[in-house]
Design a protein around this motif. Structure first.
Motif, short mmCIF file in Angstrom:
data_model
loop_
_atom_site.label_atom_id
_atom_site.label_comp_id
_atom_site.label_asym_id
_atom_site.label_seq_id
_atom_site.Cartn_x
_atom_site.Cartn_y
_atom_site.Cartn_z
N ARG A 116 0.66 -1.73 0.49
CA ARG A 116 -0.15 0.29 0.10
C ARG A 116 0.62 1.21 0.08
N HIS A 117 1.60 1.58 0.29
CA HIS A 117 2.75 2.53 0.78
C HIS A 117 4.11 2.44 -0.49
N PHE A 118 4.03 1.58 -1.46
CA PHE A 118 4.78 1.30 -2.00
C PHE A 118 4.69 2.58 -3.21
N THR A 119 5.91 3.63 -3.62
CA THR A 119 5.55 4.43 -3.96
C THR A 119 7.02 4.35 -5.59
N PRO A 120 6.32 5.07 -6.56
CA PRO A 120 6.98 5.14 -7.99
C PRO A 120 8.46 5.60 -7.08
N ASN A 121 8.85 6.56 -6.05
CA ASN A 121 9.98 6.74 -6.24
C ASN A 121 11.32 5.81 -5.90
N TRP A 122 10.86 4.45 -5.39
CA TRP A 122 11.74 3.52 -5.74
C TRP A 122 12.26 3.20 -6.81
N PHE A 123 11.95 3.24 -7.86
CA PHE A 123 12.54 3.63 -9.12
C PHE A 123 13.66 4.29 -9.35
N THR A 124 13.74 5.72 -8.49
CA THR A 124 14.89 6.43 -8.74
C THR A 124 16.11 5.93 -8.73
N MET A 125 15.70 4.95 -7.26
CA MET A 125 16.81 3.21 -6.71
C MET A 125 17.60 2.74 -8.50
N THR A 126 16.71 2.02 -9.66
CA THR A 126 16.74 1.17 -10.33
C THR A 126 18.16 2.89 -11.52
N MET A 127 17.01 4.17 -11.32
CA MET A 127 18.27 4.77 -12.28
C MET A 127 19.51 5.44 -12.08
N MET A 170 14.36 8.84 -0.05
CA MET A 170 14.72 8.32 -1.09
C MET A 170 15.32 9.28 -1.92
N GLY A 171 14.60 10.39 -1.99
CA GLY A 171 15.03 12.13 -3.04
C GLY A 171 16.45 11.73 -2.72
N TRP A 172 17.29 10.81 -2.24
CA TRP A 172 18.64 11.48 -1.97
C TRP A 172 19.14 10.81 -3.75
N TRP A 173 18.35 9.97 -3.93
CA TRP A 173 18.55 9.30 -4.84
C TRP A 173 19.26 10.67 -6.28
N GLY A 174 18.01 11.66 -5.96
CA GLY A 174 18.72 12.79 -7.04
C GLY A 174 19.71 12.99 -6.61
N PHE A 175 20.74 12.24 -6.26
CA PHE A 175 22.41 12.91 -5.89
C PHE A 175 22.74 12.00 -7.66
N THR A 176 22.48 11.16 -8.29
CA THR A 176 22.75 9.90 -8.36
C THR A 176 22.70 9.88 -10.28
N PHE A 177 21.47 9.89 -10.77
CA PHE A 177 21.13 9.76 -12.05
C PHE A 177 21.18 10.94 -12.64
N PRO A 178 21.05 12.04 -11.92
CA PRO A 178 20.96 13.65 -12.70
C PRO A 178 22.99 13.73 -13.25
N LEU A 179 23.35 13.56 -11.91
CA LEU A 179 25.18 13.36 -12.08
C LEU A 179 25.41 12.65 -13.29
N GLY A 180 25.12 11.11 -13.20
CA GLY A 180 25.29 9.95 -14.11
C GLY A 180 24.98 10.74 -15.43
N VAL A 181 24.03 10.81 -16.00
CA VAL A 181 23.62 10.80 -17.58
C VAL A 181 24.61 12.57 -18.23
N TYR A 182 24.85 13.42 -17.56
CA TYR A 182 25.63 14.53 -17.08
C TYR A 182 27.38 14.02 -17.66
N THR A 183 27.71 12.51 -16.48
CA THR A 183 28.79 12.05 -17.18
C THR A 183 28.60 11.61 -18.47
N ALA A 184 27.53 10.75 -18.77
CA ALA A 184 27.52 10.04 -19.69
C ALA A 184 27.46 10.94 -20.74
N ALA A 185 27.09 12.11 -20.98
CA ALA A 185 27.09 13.26 -21.75
C ALA A 185 28.92 13.54 -21.94
N THR A 186 29.27 13.81 -21.61
CA THR A 186 30.91 14.22 -20.71
C THR A 186 31.56 13.42 -21.68
N LEU A 187 31.59 12.03 -21.52
CA LEU A 187 32.52 11.54 -22.03
C LEU A 187 32.33 10.82 -23.63
#
Length: 373
Positions: free
Chosen positions: A17-28, A298-315
């Motif tokens: 009941r309390h499972f929210t879509p922000n858990w998918f940020t972990m997989t991101m 769970m919002g802390w996963w926002g530290f990862t994916f945006p940085l990751g795609v910016y890293t991908a663009a850099t490489l």
């Protein structure tokens, strides 16, 4: 009885009941990490195996989260309206298609059948476009928002389409020509579906910061979210530009396709440079938040994916421009990503084990339903 956060001793039905879509940020976050480890420009022992293992772990978590969220939709239909009308939780619906993209891209690296990757990409495109329409419509008609209360979380349902577009650039070279042309054409459409609107939101984020200063500490990670559309927007132009030439050779679009690569480098470099400004600003914001104390969520996963795609663009930009400085900078960004991911993953696993992260803010006004042990 007042609502309270869950603990690991409570009934599994409450977890659903309390499972929210922000858990998918972990997989991101885990997904972009494995892709950046694989793309790390300075090879090291175990590089491929580390990325491969993380891909399997990420795929397993995505499958588990899909089952839990599907169970909520089927078994707890009364709670779905709360989710859709919540001004923050609904934004994380965009994490569902974005979390699938690294699994598709990783599958192309680690032996997933091309037909399966193609089918998953089409599913992802449909989910991303659906989020891009549904959530803004709800914002316009059902949800309550204010300029003071807004954050870069607004970007999540919008950016999903350009994330899918970037994946199309990786998928197309593996497909027959006719299918590849369709994927690339749709990917450019998805890019246009997302990036201009995302840039408009970024402008509003800037205005909100000027007028109302930094968001609450609980939203500290949202400072990094702006890197998402800038990094992915640049990445999509770079990889689509590189893939378009061979795919459209000998067609009426050959001339346009031959221009796509230099255009991708030029426009991608401009979006990347814009991201460099926000990268520095996000660090300044984060250091300020750290001095004030950062509560984990769970919002802390926002530290990862945006940085990751910016890293991908850099490489990718470093590869296409042959600039050594960008290659070094990209490698340093991968190291930063590993550090961020390590901290966030450890805190998340602790919260999963003890159950306190299974806590849906959109149900905060409800009383818990009793369950038998």
């Amino acid at each position: 009885m007042n609502w309270r956060p869950l603990t690991y001793k409570q009934h599994p039905a409450e977890v659903i009941r309390h499972f929210t879509p922000n858990w998918f940020t972990m997989t991101m976050g885990t997904g972009i990490l494995l892709l950046m480890i694989h793309a790390f420009p300075y090879p090291f022992p175990g590089q491929d195996m580390t990325a491969r293992v993380l891909w399997w772990i990420d795929s397993a978590f995505y499958g588990l989260f899909t089952l839990l969220f599907s169970a909520r939709l089927v078994l707890e239909t009364d709670s779905v309206r709360n989710l859709l009308e919540h001004p923050v939780q609904s934004m994380f619906l965009g994490a569902i298609p974005m979390g699938l993209v690294p699994i598709i891209n990783g599958g192309l690296l680690f032996g997933m059948p091309v037909w399966l990757a193609q089918d998953l990409w089409w599913l992802d495109a449909a989910l991303a476009a659906g989020c891009g329409w549904l959530v803004p419509y709800l914002m316009f008609t059902r949800q309550q928002h204010s300029l003071e209360g807004m954050t870069a979380v607004w970007l999540l349902p919008i950016v999903a389409s350009e994330v899918t577009a970037s994946s199309g650039g990786y998928l197309a070279p593996h497909l027959p020509l006719a299918a590849a042309r369709t994927v690339i054409a749709l990917s450019y459409a998805l890019w246009a579906f997302s990036v201009p609107l995302a840039l408009g939101i970024v402008a509003v984020v800037f205005l909100r910061l000027v007028l109302h200063k930094l968001p609450d500490r609980a939203m500290a990670a949202s400072s990094w979210l702006v890197l998402g559309p800038l990094g992915t927007g640049a990445l999509a132009l770079l990889v689509l530009g590189e893939a378009a030439g061979p795919v459209f050779a000998g067609t009426p679009l050959a001339a346009a396709a031959s221009f796509a690569r230099p255009f991708g480098v030029i426009a991608g470099a401009m979006l990347w440079a814009y991201g460099a400004w926000w990268w520095a600003m996000a660090w300044l914001f984060t250091l300020r938040y750290i001095r004030r104390g950062l509560p984990f969520n769970m919002g802390w996963w926002g530290f990862t994916f945006p940085l990751g795609v910016y890293t991908a663009a850099t490489l990718v930009l470093a590869q296409q421009s042959a600039m050594v400085a960008l290659k070094v900078y990209g490698a340093l960004l991968v190291v930063q990503l590993v550090g961020f991911w390590g901290v966030v993953a450890a805190r998340t696993l602790h919260g999963m084990w003890h159950g306190y992260l299974f806590n849906a803010p959109c149900l905060a006004t409800e009383q818990p339903e009793p369950h038998n042990a």
